[in-house]
Design a protein around this motif. Structure first.
Motif, short mmCIF file in Angstrom:
data_model
loop_
_atom_site.label_atom_id
_atom_site.label_comp_id
_atom_site.label_asym_id
_atom_site.label_seq_id
_atom_site.Cartn_x
_atom_site.Cartn_y
_atom_site.Cartn_z
N THR A 145 55.16 84.02 81.86
CA THR A 145 54.17 84.79 82.62
C THR A 145 52.76 84.31 82.28
N THR A 191 52.25 81.09 84.24
CA THR A 191 52.11 81.34 85.67
C THR A 191 50.75 81.93 86.00
N TRP A 192 50.39 83.02 85.34
CA TRP A 192 49.13 83.69 85.68
C TRP A 192 47.92 82.89 85.21
N ALA A 206 58.06 91.29 83.56
CA ALA A 206 57.11 90.76 84.54
C ALA A 206 56.40 91.87 85.29
N TRP A 210 55.52 85.91 89.98
CA TRP A 210 55.84 85.20 88.75
C TRP A 210 57.19 84.51 88.88
#
Length: 298
Positions: free
Chosen positions: A98, A101-102, A174, A222
């Protein structure tokens, strides 16, 4: 799910040795955005076991959501999570992805993603939002930018709600990280301000439902990016996440507890809504598709 492919996060804190107390602690005091993912499900079970109306318990909890009114509490310290515990390594892997991704998504907008800490606890825990029992399920506290998780919740998912599987568990994490993203984007503050103005929070179109569905959509975003990066999903994994979303829909839980559905008391959204918004995020991979607050039909 081939979760061992994921990079391990260094932001998982193991505070299980210094937490505990369960339901015998200082009561359920959750602040900020609402019950954690699955919190409604656990409250229903607790209510039935105690012979109380689960909706009465939920109403009491939802009346305690203003962080500014919470008494200060000493936060847990814990230690960096490490070792050979597969469950802990799983959590570190999911949180790590995560972060990746973010971090990438924020960077595209020339913004910096602040990585949250994830606190593992047993029974009950103090956060900037007050004391929380494991009975509320995993939750995010906007006051300290931390996700809180009792690993026992994963057993509850499997045993009581038939929501088994590692990708179902990844969806839980998530979703809570999705609330952190909302906090960083200023969405949580706007919702809190609306709450203080007396805006409608509960109900099929309430702000609480829209907030939770957006976190479901962010979880799907995500999942999309993680799959593109790692190709770690196996047959049946997506169905696990969708089954988990379905199992903790407000209508599903109310029907189990009372035999009837009361949309005016929804806090997280119906099963169909939770599944739909996770799929929107997963299929698009775009946070821009997750604006549940402007959506006319949830």
């Amino acid at each position: 799910m081939l979760w061992r492919k994921g990079r391990r996060s260094d932001n998982v804190v193991d505070a299980r040795d210094e937490t505990g107390g369960g339901m015998g602690g200082g009561g359920l005091r959750i602040g900020g955005r609402g019950l954690g993912l699955g919190g409604v499900a656990i409250v229903v079970v607790v209510g039935l076991l105690m012979g109380q109306d689960p909706m009465t318990i939920l109403g009491s909890l939802l009346g305690q959501m203003d962080v500014s009114q919470q008494a200060p509490s000493r936060p847990v310290q814990g230690k960096p999570a490490s070792g050979n515990d597969p469950q802990v390594e799983f959590v570190r892997s999911i949180l790590g992805d995560t972060e990746d991704t973010w971090g990438e998504i924020f960077a595209r907008s020339n913004a910096r993603y602040e990585q949250p800490k994830l606190i593992l606890f047993n029974g009950g825990v103090n956060s900037a939002c007050g004391f929380a029992s494991s009975a509320v399920g995993p939750f995010y506290c906007p006051g300290d930018h931390r996700v809180y998780l009792d690993l026992g919740f994963f057993r509850e998912m499997e045993q009581k709600f038939s929501a088994a599987g590692d990708f179902a568990q990844a969806y839980v994490i998530a979703h809570e990280v999705g609330h952190h993203v909302q906090n960083l984007l200023g969405i949580s503050a706007k919702i809190q301000a609306a709450r203080q103005r007396g805006a409608r929070m509960e109900g099929a179109n309430g702000l609480s439902v829209r907030q939770e569905l957006q976190a479901d959509c962010f979880a799907g975003v995500w999942a999309n990016h993680a799959q593109q990066r790692l190709n770690w999903l196996e047959p049946g994994d997506v169905e696990e996440a969708l089954n988990a979303a379905n199992a903790i829909g407000d209508d599903h839980l109310q029907r189990q507890a009372r035999g009837t559905v009361m949309p005016d008391s929804f806090t997280h959204g119906s099963s169909a809504q939770r599944v739909r918004w996770f799929k929107i995020g997963f299929e698009s991979g775009s946070p821009g598709k997750c604006d549940t607050f402007k959506a006319q039909a949830l």
